[in-house]
Design a protein around this motif. Sequence first.
Motif: not given
Length: 246
Positions: A6-7, A9-14, A51
């Motif tokens: 999840q860490h 995937s969060s980077l990719e989303t942000r 960001t």
Amino acid sequence: MTLPAQHLSSLETRSDGFLTDVGAMDIGSATATAVIARFDQSRFEDDLFTTLCVDRPDRLDRAVEKRKAEYLAGRAVAMAALASTGHASKQIATGPNREPIWPAGVAGSITHSKGRCAAIVTDQPGTLVGVDIEEIAERSSLDAIFKVALQPDETRLIREIDTQALTATLVFSAKETLYKALFPAVQQFFGFDHAELYGEPSETLLKLRLTKSLKNTVTAGSVFDIGYRQLGGSVITWLVTPAPAD
């Protein structure tokens, strides 16, 4: 070391499309974390530094967009890898020779090329780390590798292999990886002629042998196992190894 999915995937989303295919890469090490991703320069915006929580050094103020995008992508995946060592919020400064400056007790390496980036990090004392990504060379770029990066014996060996372009690029990349790994220990600039291909590469590994000693710390004849993987039209090479004794 492990890194929560999840860490990443969060980077990719942000990143809002700037970073894609962010993931951990298996490099066969139980003590090091590798993170790899693609980055899209056309999706780069200066605001992404904020960001993605990456400090932008003043020297990038006059840099072209390509350089800014490369720096941001490399530092973003490196900071993601750092999270596995308990340094999730630590920044990675740049030294006088453009080398990354890692938090105390951490060693690592960063690379970026042609829309791909990767970083390897470990918190094990006395470990040297190197990683490099290169696009498989063609035409003039391949000629330049044979001319500048390879010695006559290496050239003869590679010319006998069907996959000349791939193997020549791998050896070039492996030498870059070896330089990144050894420089923190020897604090000495050295050229492509300080290492040579030692035998024909296997499917996942190639060996480099030092031809010259480096400050009496790493002796001539030392052999290093460089891992590698082909990524479509590119290759990635890496080394995670104990530092030589003083």
